[in-house]
Design a protein around this motif. Sequence first.
Motif, PDB file in Angstrom:
ATOM      1  N   GLU A 108       0.833  -1.204   0.000  1.00 21.54           N
ATOM      2  CA  GLU A 108       0.000   0.000   0.000  1.00 21.54           C
ATOM      3  C   GLU A 108       0.876   1.265   0.000  1.00 21.54           C
ATOM      4  O   GLU A 108       0.607   2.206  -0.732  1.00 21.54           O
ATOM      5  N   VAL A 109       1.923   1.279   0.795  1.00 19.10           N
ATOM      6  CA  VAL A 109       2.788   2.460   0.911  1.00 19.10           C
ATOM      7  C   VAL A 109       3.717   2.593  -0.291  1.00 19.10           C
ATOM      8  O   VAL A 109       3.908   3.690  -0.822  1.00 19.10           O
ATOM      9  N   GLU A 153       5.203   6.793   4.268  1.00 16.10           N
ATOM     10  CA  GLU A 153       3.967   7.206   3.603  1.00 16.10           C
ATOM     11  C   GLU A 153       3.765   8.722   3.701  1.00 16.10           C
ATOM     12  O   GLU A 153       3.277   9.352   2.771  1.00 16.10           O
ATOM     13  N   HIS A 154       4.171   9.297   4.818  1.00 13.18           N
ATOM     14  CA  HIS A 154       3.954  10.722   5.045  1.00 13.18           C
ATOM     15  C   HIS A 154       5.203  11.563   4.753  1.00 13.18           C
ATOM     16  O   HIS A 154       5.233  12.753   5.043  1.00 13.18           O
TER      17      HIS A 154
END
Length: 158
Positions: A108-109, A153-154
Amino acid sequence: MGVRQLSEAPVRPFRLGATPSSLAWRVFRVPTVESDPVRVREAVARGVTLARVKTVAAAYGFNQAELAAQLGLTVRTLDRKRKAGERLGAKASDNLARLVRVFDRAVEVLGEEGRAGRWLQTANPALGGDAPRAWLFTDAGTTEVLRVLGRLEHGVFS
């Protein structure tokens, strides 16, 4: 003037209920481990078949010794279960669910399975120079790997 055809490829309609491509789907038949905890819990209690265990081993690139260690088993026990057609016990199945959850989160990331698999095998400074998959033996280690993925991710440098 005739109708201009844009593509030779056949149009494929969206199918409701199309199967996801996640590792969780291939092992537990759920989109993610978190999406249907009741079903995953039942599968863990029943024990996962060794055919599905192979899917996880292939995703991570584990050899038999690494897989057995991640599951909390010996190579000999894993081999005996394979030969006898037995399922994993609940504890080993739960360890497998942990591996599935982390792999799907990495996909997902990072965007795709190949990248996720490489990331999980590569030394990471945020994990003391260890590969993330080396931290997945414990719940605390798994939590830290998921935390690193969240920072990635961020866009937080780790």
